[in-house]
Scaffold this motif. Structure first.
Motif, PDB file in Angstrom:
ATOM      1  N   ILE A 226      -8.691  40.064  30.514  1.00 44.95           N
ATOM      2  CA  ILE A 226     -10.178  40.489  30.650  1.00 44.95           C
ATOM      3  C   ILE A 226     -10.639  41.332  31.764  1.00 44.95           C
ATOM      4  CG2 ILE A 226     -12.280  39.095  31.023  1.00 44.95           C
ATOM      5  CD1 ILE A 226     -11.212  36.651  30.194  1.00 44.95           C
TER       6      ILE A 226
ATOM      7  N   VAL B  73     -12.864  44.407  24.014  1.00 41.81           N
ATOM      8  CA  VAL B  73     -12.900  42.888  24.199  1.00 41.81           C
ATOM      9  C   VAL B  73     -13.372  42.020  22.834  1.00 41.81           C
ATOM     10  CG1 VAL B  73     -14.224  41.302  25.269  1.00 41.81           C
ATOM     11  CG2 VAL B  73     -13.096  43.305  26.615  1.00 41.81           C
ATOM     12  N   PHE B  77     -10.585  40.049  21.881  1.00 41.95           N
ATOM     13  CA  PHE B  77     -10.594  38.699  22.259  1.00 41.95           C
ATOM     14  C   PHE B  77     -10.799  37.455  20.740  1.00 41.95           C
ATOM     15  CE2 PHE B  77      -9.902  39.761  26.297  1.00 41.95           C
ATOM     16  CZ  PHE B  77      -9.266  38.586  26.867  1.00 41.95           C
ATOM     17  N   PHE B 223     -11.648  31.463  24.519  1.00 41.87           N
ATOM     18  CA  PHE B 223     -11.209  32.904  24.580  1.00 41.87           C
ATOM     19  C   PHE B 223     -11.805  33.421  23.378  1.00 41.87           C
ATOM     20  CE2 PHE B 223      -7.376  32.018  27.401  1.00 41.87           C
ATOM     21  CZ  PHE B 223      -7.837  32.479  28.659  1.00 41.87           C
ATOM     22  N   ILE B 226     -15.361  34.607  23.642  1.00 37.63           N
ATOM     23  CA  ILE B 226     -15.662  35.610  24.392  1.00 37.63           C
ATOM     24  C   ILE B 226     -15.758  37.096  23.570  1.00 37.63           C
ATOM     25  CG2 ILE B 226     -14.799  37.496  26.395  1.00 37.63           C
ATOM     26  CD1 ILE B 226     -13.159  34.936  27.503  1.00 37.63           C
ATOM     27  N   PHE B 230     -19.313  39.018  22.730  1.00 34.06           N
ATOM     28  CA  PHE B 230     -19.673  40.382  23.163  1.00 34.06           C
ATOM     29  C   PHE B 230     -19.754  41.342  21.757  1.00 34.06           C
ATOM     30  CE2 PHE B 230     -17.915  39.588  27.287  1.00 34.06           C
ATOM     31  CZ  PHE B 230     -18.749  40.255  28.224  1.00 34.06           C
ATOM     32  N   GLN B 286     -17.220  31.456  15.529  1.00 26.23           N
ATOM     33  CA  GLN B 286     -16.679  32.691  15.890  1.00 26.23           C
ATOM     34  C   GLN B 286     -17.066  33.641  14.868  1.00 26.23           C
ATOM     35  OE1 GLN B 286     -12.646  31.395  16.466  1.00 26.23           O
ATOM     36  NE2 GLN B 286     -13.160  30.019  18.248  1.00 26.23           N
TER      37      GLN B 286
ATOM     38  N   VAL C  73     -23.490  35.193  27.479  1.00 27.39           N
ATOM     39  CA  VAL C  73     -22.169  35.135  27.848  1.00 27.39           C
ATOM     40  C   VAL C  73     -22.388  34.618  29.440  1.00 27.39           C
ATOM     41  CG1 VAL C  73     -20.490  36.159  29.445  1.00 27.39           C
ATOM     42  CG2 VAL C  73     -20.861  36.917  27.084  1.00 27.39           C
ATOM     43  N   PHE C  77     -21.031  30.864  29.433  1.00 28.59           N
ATOM     44  CA  PHE C  77     -19.795  30.603  29.982  1.00 28.59           C
ATOM     45  C   PHE C  77     -19.814  29.641  31.260  1.00 28.59           C
ATOM     46  CE2 PHE C  77     -17.916  32.901  26.736  1.00 28.59           C
ATOM     47  CZ  PHE C  77     -16.538  32.420  26.567  1.00 28.59           C
ATOM     48  N   VAL C  90     -20.714  26.589  25.448  1.00 31.94           N
ATOM     49  CA  VAL C  90     -21.214  27.799  24.952  1.00 31.94           C
ATOM     50  C   VAL C  90     -21.671  27.979  23.521  1.00 31.94           C
ATOM     51  CG1 VAL C  90     -18.771  28.305  23.930  1.00 31.94           C
ATOM     52  CG2 VAL C  90     -20.343  30.341  24.826  1.00 31.94           C
ATOM     53  N   PHE C 223     -13.009  29.923  33.119  1.00 30.08           N
ATOM     54  CA  PHE C 223     -13.871  30.092  32.238  1.00 30.08           C
ATOM     55  C   PHE C 223     -15.310  30.360  32.774  1.00 30.08           C
ATOM     56  CE2 PHE C 223     -10.735  28.837  28.746  1.00 30.08           C
ATOM     57  CZ  PHE C 223     -10.742  30.018  28.238  1.00 30.08           C
ATOM     58  N   ILE C 226     -16.501  33.429  34.557  1.00 35.86           N
ATOM     59  CA  ILE C 226     -16.838  34.496  33.726  1.00 35.86           C
ATOM     60  C   ILE C 226     -18.206  34.455  33.615  1.00 35.86           C
ATOM     61  CG2 ILE C 226     -16.828  35.422  31.220  1.00 35.86           C
ATOM     62  CD1 ILE C 226     -14.146  34.345  30.907  1.00 35.86           C
TER      63      ILE C 226
END
Lengths: 463, 463, 463
Positions: A226, B73, B77, B223, B226, B230, B286, C73, C77, C90, C223, C226
């Protein structure tokens, strides 16, 4: 963990006293500049500025936020790679950056932003970008010391590092009139040698006692990516953040983008070539891929050409990855946890050399007359300077950066050797337990017991 | 792991040779454009541009950085979700994106940015955004192949994928004069079918042997979020990054924002509805939440209306989540690791259809005369084109994207079947051990043995 | 999981019905505003706007994306810190934010953006920023309830929270004409008391039964960092996103930047001071470092001076960290999972007070005449208002925010106590297993059994 008692008093005291000092100094010295002051609308009229979007804020704020991400998430997460020092990596990075940026606003301000009319420092968007840059120097130094020093030592490192940086920067950028928008010299060379010299003075012959923790874990390596990626992606903003409006910022971003891309391929190549069975090493990917950005710190705003940028990235990816190979580490005999010598020192020096050569060979046929004047700021008392002379001054700038890094690091290193800072013992390095309340991990229970303990314990009454 | 020896030589050679080729080609062909060249100040005067902020850099750089984050990213990710392929997910994504963007600057440049005056490609901010877009096509294709191919195969996939993309894009955007700012056709449909066709040709009947690793872990799922977030947050920038200045960019961002929001709710609904006991599946969250962004790739800059955007997101969230249900996976008989069929192919095709309909029904009453001309670029030799005709061309564009994806994928798939690329064996898929030095996890070692195993192992000779 | 059956039907139905309602309401009410409509080029000519870069999009889009990152985020997070509730943290944050922003566009639009000419809500960049702000209120409330409520309850919380926010905001900003650009009152005070009141009504005397899961893990703490860092870094964008063009945005960003930096040092100080052996607690670092941003929500755009900002951050870091100390938690008797009382309620109230004082003491000598009028918008029917009066109205605004939070929270709390929402039982709180398909972690299975357990388990029938 015998140092707990010391830390318990020193860290809070240092944080409080220094923060109160910041408030007092800001109260005496720091005010808004013309573009962030409520008198802006009158200022606009006086200067015939026709639109609010001409406020420097709009030219620089997106890049500022990218730089800000690099400082806190980029550097912070890059330093989470150790299996049991992720808290310290990202947490202490946060602490010293937050202190450093206030201190930098003062220190850099005294040199660059002092208003002669009232003796006060006038701050705006460019100052807070520069403060982030200044902080970067100290964070690079932290990379060499990661896991081996206490938070108080890091605060001291920052306390001295910021004024050293500010003086060095003033000499390089203003006395020598050197161009270094992305800081190959000012930031990377200085920061790396500052940290490496401190690390050399704090050398721990028995660091092997912490060897079991001086390595990465699977998830901590992913966390570090990251940091790597945010550094990599936003480096074009770093190198262009304080470049000239217009083509300067535009070109700096493109050159950096290309150099970084080129570094990635050579890093993968060398990493694979050097390992048994061609396996890639995450340490290389996390670090050496960034070398192109470091090395473009000086020349990014010059007309280095797109292929020139690729060549710089190509070479630095190779050199930096080589630095991470184990035999190099042995040869260097420096306890450099994050390998800042490979990522910042070597590419930084190379970037300064590239910048000097590019400057020395600049010509009106390539830049145009106005372009040459704007790019190198050959104005006022520097109107007569030629590109060749500029190249010489660029090289002199590198020497200044090296000198400040090494001499400053030596002085601060000796201060940090005093036995009062609560640093970890040799067998407690790289361990968050020393400075943090670490939650007991579910996973850290011996497997043979775990299954049963789950059956009868923790999850037995689940659902 | 018998392929190690092959990889050991091929990967470094490929990286070196291709990077050197890039440098040579850039040296011959690539220069700065008017806005990133030091002659900008003269250019500004000639064109009566009154402010540096009119440099295209300031219109597009914030969106560029968002797109850049999505590429590295976001995609990177998103592909870390496998429990033991996080290094490969984010690492190989990094490698092929860094190569691809250089190659794309050349390939797209030959079609779009060639300066007839000197036969050179002139690059600026818009070109580097387009290069990131071009790379996205190959990264989508990687999603179908994740864990089943070697890095060298991915480099080959990118080597061919970039020129295929550039030709396809040229035909769609310039020959057919189709509008596709966010690339529902050009990027998503092409990329997905390119990858799926390759995956179909590389079909592994015995992939079950790696079944134990073809799933997520708790932390790898976090992960991956993330990446998801984004992508989701910055998709408005993706679809608006190269839209027209002013209302075009503004509208594209808003439409995409709304479509994405709508997808989230239908994804949660279908995910909960389809599972036993109503439990949600992270794989759906996701991926399918992003379907609205894919599907707005063509119509984002059109006057599709805010509720039109919500409808598109609503439908695509449903369709995409359905694609991820296990019975669908069985039915499809494609080894599509990340489900790119569900996330990119179906929503991409749907987005193209939505775009064609929206274009065909455009009218001056809705857009205004100037608005219609600007939005569809009915200028020059396209001045006489009507919205209805445009709708037809939009549909033709979809066919071109499909054809390039499938035919290109077939050709590249057969190349990748040659037994020289060091791909993993059937029982070694989805395993970072094949291509990476994987740190031994502290947690996986009984504490009592841990200390010793580290003493004699990998880090024993560090420092 | 006896609630599974209920959730299985309610969550999908709620998501579908509410999303369809959004589509219908948007279809009837929502259109593009002048700057995002294709008629922009005509509008530009009418208003003598000379450049596309004057479109509000370019003033606000970079800040918008930063705010967007904070919402998804940042908040998302930050709430992953629990060892086994990262999916819920999340994931549900994502769900309610995506619903909330659509609902907010309508609700806020009815109050602020209704076009009297046609009775329709006209949306543009400022509206979508405000929608994100509105959502923030509900996400803060979620922080108090994390792990103890079902996703359906969160949807209900959002369904009521958004209109409550919109009315409260209308009263504070428009009826009372209060300035609160970063929402110390409107967002933080309201959101925190809304959530805390609900939590108080949903009090679970036997929550101890889930105690084993009400804590962080090593990786979940990383995490959460972040989330912390993206909130911390982008808070200057949050507080400046809808400030006045020019100096307002510029000053708001700088003041927030400084207050945040100051909070970090006092948080570290108090955290170290309060623990046995001076160890730092990640919970403090994750949360209290942000208090300065919350507390600058009202005064950020005022001429509070740089040192004033540092003082605000200094005090809030202390107060907030104290709130997290265990004895305080016991004293408060509120089940406040994320400590929103410490992070949002106290600093929010303090921020409102600071804002009121700063407004009351504003003067033409400091702001200039135009600056004072612009900053406090003393125009139209407010042309006669003095700073002192403004200070009074600012204080009144705080009371409105408190009243809406507490009364609204009480009403919604009683609705959420109805036994139909599928909330987890007391021994199932803080556990993702209740609402998510959780992958079995490789690490939690004895190595010898691992291979087989996977063969017969979850992924056995995949592909």
């Amino acid at each position: 963990i015998s140092n707990g008692n010391i830390t318990q008093f020193i860290l809070p005291v240092v944080c409080f006293v220094w923060q109160i000092a910041m408030i007092i100094l800001f109260g005496v010295f720091v005010r808004y500049d013309e573009e962030s002051d409520a008198h802006w609308s009158e200022h606009k009229r006086e200067k015939n500025i026709t639109s609010d979007i001409e406020n420097d804020f709009y030219y620089r704020y997106p890049s500022f936020q990218d730089v800000h991400v690099m400082i806190f998430v980029g550097f912070g997460f890059l330093m989470t790679f150790l299996k049991r020092y992720s808290f310290g990596g990202v947490g202490f990075n946060f602490l010293i950056a937050a202190f450093g940026l206030q201190w930098a606003l003062l220190m850099q301000g005294w040199f660059h932003a002092l208003d002669p009319a009232d003796g006060q420092i006038k701050i705006g968007i460019e100052n807070i970008i520069n403060a982030d840059f200044c902080v970067a120097g100290c964070l690079i130094a932290y990379g060499a010391l990661l896991g081996k020093v206490s938070p108080v030592q890091l605060m001291v490192l920052t306390l001295f590092g910021i004024p050293l940086f500010a003086v060095e920067e003033y000499i390089i950028l203003h006395v020598l009139h050197v161009r270094d928008a992305g800081g190959s010299m000012v930031i990377h060379t200085f920061g790396a040698y500052y940290g490496l010299t401190i690390s050399w003075i704090l050398y721990r012959p028995k660091l092997d006692q912490s060897k079991r923790l001086n390595g990465s874990g699977y998830h901590s390596d992913v966390f570090a990516m990251i940091g790597t990626l945010f550094l990599w992606m936003f480096w074009p903003s770093f190198n262009s953040a304080i470049s000239d409006h217009g083509d300067g910022q535009h070109r700096a971003a493109i050159n950096t983008y290309l150099a970084l891309a080129s570094s990635v391929l050579t890093t993968f190549a060398i990493s694979s070539l050097s390992a048994k069975r061609g396996k890639l090493d995450m340490v290389h990917i996390q670090n050496a891929t960034l070398a192109g950005g470091v090395a473009m710190g000086t020349a990014a705003e010059f007309m280095i050409t797109p292929y020139g940028s690729l060549i710089v990235g190509f070479c630095c990816g190779i050199i930096s990855t080589f630095g991470y190979l184990p035999f190099m580490e042995k040869y260097m005999k420096i306890q450099d946890t994050c390998g800042v010598h490979n990522l910042h020192a070597m590419p930084g020096v190379l970037g300064a050399v590239v910048g000097a050569i590019t400057a020395a060979t600049a010509s009106e046929s390539v830049y145009g007359h106005e372009g040459l004047v704007n790019t190198f700021d050959f104005k006022g008392k520097y109107a007569e300077r030629t590109p060749a002379t500029q190249g010489g001054f660029q090289a002199a700038g590198l020497c200044v950066a090296l000198a400040f890094g090494i001499v400053g690091g030596a002085i601060v290193g000796f201060i940090l050797r005093l036995p009062v800072w609560g640093d970890p013992s040799d067998d407690n390095c790289f361990d968050d337990e020393v400075y943090w309340e670490v939650p007991e991990d579910e996973e850290s229970i011996p497997p043979i017991l775990e299954y049963n303990s789950h059956m009868v314990g923790k999850y037995a009454d689940r659902m």
